[in-house]
Write a protein that holds these residues in place. Structure first.
Motif, PDB file in Angstrom:
ATOM      1  N   ALA A  78       0.586  -1.304  -1.116  1.00 17.52           N
ATOM      2  CA  ALA A  78       0.701   0.157  -1.080  1.00 17.52           C
ATOM      3  C   ALA A  78      -0.112   0.816  -2.190  1.00 17.52           C
ATOM      4  O   ALA A  78      -0.796   1.815  -1.946  1.00 17.52           O
ATOM      5  N   SER A  79      -0.058   0.274  -3.397  1.00 17.38           N
ATOM      6  CA  SER A  79      -0.780   0.917  -4.503  1.00 17.38           C
ATOM      7  C   SER A  79      -2.286   0.833  -4.316  1.00 17.38           C
ATOM      8  O   SER A  79      -3.016   1.709  -4.768  1.00 17.38           O
ATOM      9  N   ALA A  80      -2.768  -0.202  -3.641  1.00 18.13           N
ATOM     10  CA  ALA A  80      -4.203  -0.308  -3.348  1.00 18.13           C
ATOM     11  C   ALA A  80      -4.575   0.443  -2.073  1.00 18.13           C
ATOM     12  O   ALA A  80      -5.751   0.548  -1.755  1.00 18.13           O
ATOM     13  N   ASP A  81      -3.566   0.952  -1.350  1.00 18.60           N
ATOM     14  CA  ASP A  81      -3.784   1.651  -0.085  1.00 18.60           C
ATOM     15  C   ASP A  81      -4.751   0.845   0.784  1.00 18.60           C
ATOM     16  O   ASP A  81      -5.779   1.342   1.235  1.00 18.60           O
ATOM     17  N   MET A  82      -4.394  -0.427   0.983  1.00 14.29           N
ATOM     18  CA  MET A  82      -5.287  -1.367   1.656  1.00 14.29           C
ATOM     19  C   MET A  82      -5.554  -0.978   3.106  1.00 14.29           C
ATOM     20  O   MET A  82      -4.637  -0.620   3.841  1.00 14.29           O
ATOM     21  N   ASP A  83      -6.844  -1.062   3.472  1.00 16.98           N
ATOM     22  CA  ASP A  83      -7.161  -0.932   4.886  1.00 16.98           C
ATOM     23  C   ASP A  83      -6.888  -2.306   5.513  1.00 16.98           C
ATOM     24  O   ASP A  83      -6.513  -3.255   4.823  1.00 16.98           O
ATOM     25  N   ILE A 113       1.605  10.058  -1.960  1.00 18.20           N
ATOM     26  CA  ILE A 113       0.856  11.265  -2.332  1.00 18.20           C
ATOM     27  C   ILE A 113       1.816  12.371  -2.729  1.00 18.20           C
ATOM     28  O   ILE A 113       1.631  13.046  -3.746  1.00 18.20           O
ATOM     29  N   ASN A 114       2.868  12.572  -1.947  1.00 20.29           N
ATOM     30  CA  ASN A 114       3.847  13.615  -2.270  1.00 20.29           C
ATOM     31  C   ASN A 114       4.560  13.326  -3.589  1.00 20.29           C
ATOM     32  O   ASN A 114       4.854  14.252  -4.344  1.00 20.29           O
ATOM     33  N   GLN A 115       4.850  12.063  -3.873  1.00 20.40           N
ATOM     34  CA  GLN A 115       5.506  11.702  -5.128  1.00 20.40           C
ATOM     35  C   GLN A 115       4.599  11.921  -6.329  1.00 20.40           C
ATOM     36  O   GLN A 115       5.075  12.151  -7.430  1.00 20.40           O
ATOM     37  N   SER A 116       3.289  11.846  -6.111  1.00 21.47           N
ATOM     38  CA  SER A 116       2.369  11.955  -7.238  1.00 21.47           C
ATOM     39  C   SER A 116       2.018  13.397  -7.588  1.00 21.47           C
ATOM     40  O   SER A 116       1.378  13.639  -8.603  1.00 21.47           O
ATOM     41  N   ARG A 117       2.423  14.346  -6.780  1.00 23.04           N
ATOM     42  CA  ARG A 117       2.139  15.752  -7.068  1.00 23.04           C
ATOM     43  C   ARG A 117       3.125  16.273  -8.098  1.00 23.04           C
ATOM     44  O   ARG A 117       4.330  16.122  -7.947  1.00 23.04           O
ATOM     45  N   TRP A 118       2.601  16.921  -9.111  1.00 22.33           N
ATOM     46  CA  TRP A 118       3.457  17.493 -10.150  1.00 22.33           C
ATOM     47  C   TRP A 118       3.813  18.933  -9.860  1.00 22.33           C
ATOM     48  O   TRP A 118       4.895  19.396 -10.136  1.00 22.33           O
TER      49      TRP A 118
END
Length: 188
Positions: free
Chosen positions: A62-67, A109-114
């Motif tokens: 998940a952290s590498a957002d692997m294709d 992405i939603n979790q990373s938005r401040w």
């Protein structure tokens, strides 16, 4: 022990339980519940390292957002590694990722938005029909309505009013920003 860890359904359920807590913000499913429901014949001392390995693999993917090409290479390497995973487990992980990739990606992405994001914008041009000063009546006014917020939270609305001079200033600034972006992105 390896035979006890081969089933596709239990592993898929385990990955789903891990994803709930790590990515979807739902209350974590306890280790004991996962073991008792999915791997009841496996002793806790054997289940804990297996759970840690699967959690680590899922986090890495998940952290590498692997294709899917990266995923295939990563899982192949994991099957060849001493103490890695089996090819059946790799197939289950691959299938899980194919079904959950977009949802996990959106969640991260939603979790990373401040801060708030712009959810919607509407604008229109009106003519002033009332004013303290007569010379301002029938002058064009730009009305901009912004909807700001985070997913899952109530939105805030902001209404801005610009006269012709302010609109001209904004357009000039936007042109300057556009020129800067073009200058920075063009090859030297």
């Amino acid at each position: 022990m390896a035979g006890e860890l081969e089933g596709a359904k239990p592993l898929s359920g385990l990955l789903g339980g891990l994803a709930q807590a790590a990515f979807y913000g739902q209350p974590p499913v306890t280790e004991e519940l996962l073991r008792s429901q999915l791997y009841p014949d496996l002793p806790p001392e054997d289940f804990a390292p297996f759970l840690a390995k699967m959690r680590s693999l899922l986090q890495s993917i998940a952290s590498a957002d692997m294709d899917f090409n990266q995923l295939e290479a990563f899982l192949t390497a994991q099957t060849k590694k001493q103490g890695g995973i089996t090819t059946d487990q790799a197939a289950v992980i691959s299938k899980f990722w194919k079904h959950h990739k977009m949802k996990i990606r959106e969640s991260l992405i939603n979790q990373s938005r401040w801060d708030n994001t712009l959810k919607a914008m509407n604008w229109r041009v009106d003519l002033k029909s009332q004013s303290r000063h007569l010379d301002q009546i029938n002058t064009p006014v730009a009305i901009v309505e912004l909807e700001l917020g985070k997913n899952g939270q109530e939105s805030e609305f902001l209404c801005l009013e610009f006269d012709e001079a302010k609109v001209s200033q904004i357009l000039k600034k936007l042109s300057e920003v556009e020129e800067s972006i073009i200058a920075l992105t063009q090859p030297a």
